[in-house]
Design an enzyme around this catalytic site. Sequence first.
Site, PDB file in Angstrom:
ATOM      1  CG  ASN A 161      -1.890  -1.152   1.215  1.00  0.00           C
ATOM      2  OD1 ASN A 161      -2.660  -1.314   0.273  1.00  0.00           O
ATOM      3  ND2 ASN A 161      -1.854  -1.963   2.263  1.00  0.00           N
TER       4      ASN A 161
ATOM      5  CB  CYS B 101      -4.512  -5.721  -5.023  1.00  0.00           C
ATOM      6  SG  CYS B 101      -5.093  -4.233  -5.875  1.00  0.00           S
TER       7      CYS B 101
ATOM      8  CG  ASN C 101      -8.016  -7.643   1.294  1.00  0.00           C
ATOM      9  OD1 ASN C 101      -9.141  -8.043   1.014  1.00  0.00           O
ATOM     10  ND2 ASN C 101      -7.302  -6.941   0.448  1.00  0.00           N
TER      11      ASN C 101
ATOM     12  CG  HIS D 204     -13.185  -6.098   2.282  1.00  0.00           C
ATOM     13  ND1 HIS D 204     -12.876  -4.940   1.603  1.00  0.00           N
ATOM     14  CD2 HIS D 204     -12.340  -7.044   1.816  1.00  0.00           C
ATOM     15  CE1 HIS D 204     -11.880  -5.185   0.765  1.00  0.00           C
ATOM     16  NE2 HIS D 204     -11.541  -6.452   0.874  1.00  0.00           N
TER      17      HIS D 204
ATOM     18  CD  GLU E 191      -7.934  -0.187  -1.623  1.00  0.00           C
ATOM     19  OE1 GLU E 191      -7.062  -1.029  -1.290  1.00  0.00           O
ATOM     20  OE2 GLU E 191      -8.101   0.193  -2.791  1.00  0.00           O
TER      21      GLU E 191
ATOM     22  CB  CYS F 118     -11.335  -1.424  -3.460  1.00  0.00           C
ATOM     23  SG  CYS F 118     -10.668  -2.750  -2.407  1.00  0.00           S
ATOM     24  N   GLY F 119     -10.887  -3.875  -5.929  1.00  0.00           N
ATOM     25  CA  GLY F 119     -11.384  -5.139  -6.443  1.00  0.00           C
ATOM     26  C   GLY F 119     -11.898  -6.056  -5.353  1.00  0.00           C
TER      27      GLY F 119
ATOM     28  N   GLY G 189     -12.745  -5.110  -2.450  1.00  0.00           N
ATOM     29  CA  GLY G 189     -13.867  -4.397  -1.855  1.00  0.00           C
ATOM     30  C   GLY G 189     -15.147  -4.601  -2.642  1.00  0.00           C
TER      31      GLY G 189
END
Length: 286
Positions: free
Chosen positions: A63, A72, A169, A171, A221, A230-231, A233
Amino acid sequence: MMEFTKMHGAGNDYVYVDARAMPERDWGSLSRSISDRHFGVGGDGLILVMNSEVADLRMRMFNSDGSEGAMCGNGIRCFAKYAIERGIVPSTAQEVTVDTMSGVRTIVPHYDGTSVDSARVSMGPPRFAPAEIPVDLDPAIAGKDGPIINYAIHPGDFRLFLTFVSMGNPHAVTFIDQPVEEFPLHNIGPLVERHPIFPDRVNFEIVNLRDDGKLDARVWERGSGETMACGTGACAIGVASRLLGHTGDRVAVNLPGGTLNIEWDGQGEVYLEGPAAEVFSGVWTE
């Protein structure tokens, strides 16, 4: 001197470096420098192309604050485009396998002539157990396998109902009545990202359900702040929307940088489809 290429998927932009023959270094520090939009190239982070023993290639993603991310979705589509168009994998490849911290992912590129203009990614199944996200909840809730939906928190003056999803990741997704473009994301996003219930911080998505069944969203993010898209996301949004009964197996998620299409049948893998574009290439000197 280091060659780089800047690319974006729906406005979610990263700096790409072929690091296969490079020695290990402080990649997090480089990401902070090269991602700076005033003194660097500018981007949401740094993505490295590396060798893998279990897939065609390995992807490492950092990041803009220097922290390393596990996955990602927008970045991996551009990763496949980069690898194909530079001959790192065959220029006619019908799929590219990529080793990530979240596991091996398969990307199916779409060609416009000899170039890749978009791709479909198998993102793996969503995870819902609080310990896997991770999120620290009341013991009576934390022992469940999930999913945990509409969990109330109170950042600032807001009361938000969050649905928790891990796509490699963490969310936290909330559906709101207020138009997403009017929501004070730059004030509330940091409060949610660093809320005490999230030991590793969290990505935060705010979503409107439209009359036509599509979704409008913005994403905060962790480690980068608000991004154009955001993929992972968008995948979490699609999963949460289906869990809540708002949409079915397929949904279009409209983000400030463009539209990402999400598919999830409620049981297996989540699929993400969206654009991949190259912006420019150059040489970074230190």
